[in-house]
Design an enzyme around this catalytic site. Structure first.
Site: not given
Lengths: 284, 284
Positions: B64, B108, B139, B157
């Protein structure tokens, strides 16, 4: 898990790594330890001492290049090198690439490790036939006490700080190494994984700092060691770890094609350690 | 191995890592994936998506901090940040430490990952309540196509390049990211382990180079990912990875006590990669 696996458990048996075994190549009990060689799919041939992963075809170049070329490039006048342990020969193979080194002494207590490595890791042992290399089947603790101001670089190529190897992480031993080094000598050693701090890394570094005026730490990955993120110590009487010898840079440039890991930019960069790494070794 | 273990096999099922399980905390099948949380001795709480290790208490700070503070320190004028994936919130937590950032969008697709993380990884999700943060349950592929010259930093990520995540490693996707970035924008992504090259890292980097004029790579350890030695990509339109913004250095110095991994010396050093790392990503 299907098939045969070599699984090791670490960190008080809460973390494991495993290598699927293709073939069992060798197994013997020497005077000092159990020596096994297995063939794996993931890391090629794998040498085990007392069931612990020591050397693999896949990643041996990392360890062997970093503990040799880093101190070589910092040293000003490197004539004599001592390697304690390291019977697989990989560290010697790297040092013989430097023509100005006149003598390389390998003190390995267990001759059988050398003989087994000659059969299964011939690339690692290829340097042992160099005329400058002396293989001494002796106890490193006794050997180092006799040597005085003799070596420019000493590499402690040891296992984890357990059983008889634990003595290789004490300030008494580091003082013997200090005395065996010339006035600008350098000691290199492996100092475990700080994420899985089973052995008290801060204490290891404190012991080094009791003896050497300059102590630095860096990391290089060891795919077959617990948790992979591996730390190494650079302990020096005079020169800093990133103070490369300008007179050697041309030679190192010419060697680059033969090196799989080491380059001078990486050397300087790897000593710029993270806050976590600093904290774990007790560095301000 | 005694007791219950979470063992993952990698590299065509020839290499494994395992974590002894103390307690099963959570298990559910969301609309998108299986979400599990277990308590372990070695790495604390561990989040699994479809059985793959994603986040642990022990080492989450590394990932992170590196994917956030590296691009932040290189960017000249960072107002808007986009994070694709990363429902655990850890990347957001790092970006909110910078007061000059005005907007952080977290896209997300699986809201359940966010909700489960809020329960079991409250430190990771602590930044999500910041007023500048917008959580968008969408999405990422569709979202990025709509964004034009909008974000200064985009962090991808993602999981491994398999199933639907494989699209996040194509040049088509990187072109969409490029178009969504401002004229000096930066993309950060994780690019797998070169020692266990299951996914063709060279190909991933070639795809990045097709789109971005500046592509660099660095490594940081991920203790819970296969083989730990983890590579990350830095793809940039204008500024080089080691060209830190002098105007931000004072602020970064003041943050140092709150950071567990990142410091500016480490930032510059980690981009000085080994010969092996260069070779694996196809860098001259």
């Amino acid at each position: 898990m299907s098939g045969n696996w070599m699984v090791e458990e670490f960190f008080h048996k809460t973390f494991s790594m495993g290598f699927k075994i293709k073939e069992y190549l060798h197994s013997e009990q020497s005077k000092f330890q159990k020596i096994d060689v297995v063939e794996t799919d993931s890391v090629g041939k794998l040498l085990l001492l007392d069931g612990k992963t020591m050397v693999s075809d896949k990643d041996e170049f990392v360890y062997h290049e970093v503990v040799s070329h880093i101190p070589y490039m910092v040293s000003r006048n490197c004539k004599k090198v001592l390697i304690i342990g390291g019977g697989d020969g990989g560290v010697v193979r790297e040092f013989v690439k430097h023509p100005d080194i006149e003598r390389i002494d390998l003190v390995e207590i267990d001759e059988r490790v050398i003989e087994v490595s000659k059969i299964y890791f011939p690339d690692c042992t290829s340097g042992l036939s160099d005329k400058r290399v002396r293989v001494l089947p002796e106890d490193g603790f006794a050997f180092i006490k006799r040597a005085k101001a003799e070596y420019d670089i000493i590499v402690v190529d040891s296992t984890d700080p357990v059983d008889f190897a634990s003595g290789l992480f004490t300030d008494e031993f580091y003082a013997d190494v200090y005395n065996a080094l010339t006035e600008d000598g350098i000691m290199m050693n492996q100092t475990e994984n700080p994420f899985l701090d089973e052995f008290g890394i801060k204490n290891i570094y404190n012991n080094m700092r009791k003896v050497f005026p300059i102590v630095s730490s860096f990391n290089a990955p060891m795919l077959i060691y617990p948790g992979v993120y591996w730390t190494f110590g650079f302990s020096s009487k005079k020169y800093r770890a990133t103070d490369l010898n300008p007179a050697k840079m041309g030679h190192m440039h010419s060697l680059q094609r033969s090196l799989k890991w080491y380059n001078m930019d990486w050397h300087k960069g790897t000593f710029a350690i993270s806050n976590f790494h600093k904290q774990m070794i007790g560095q301000e």
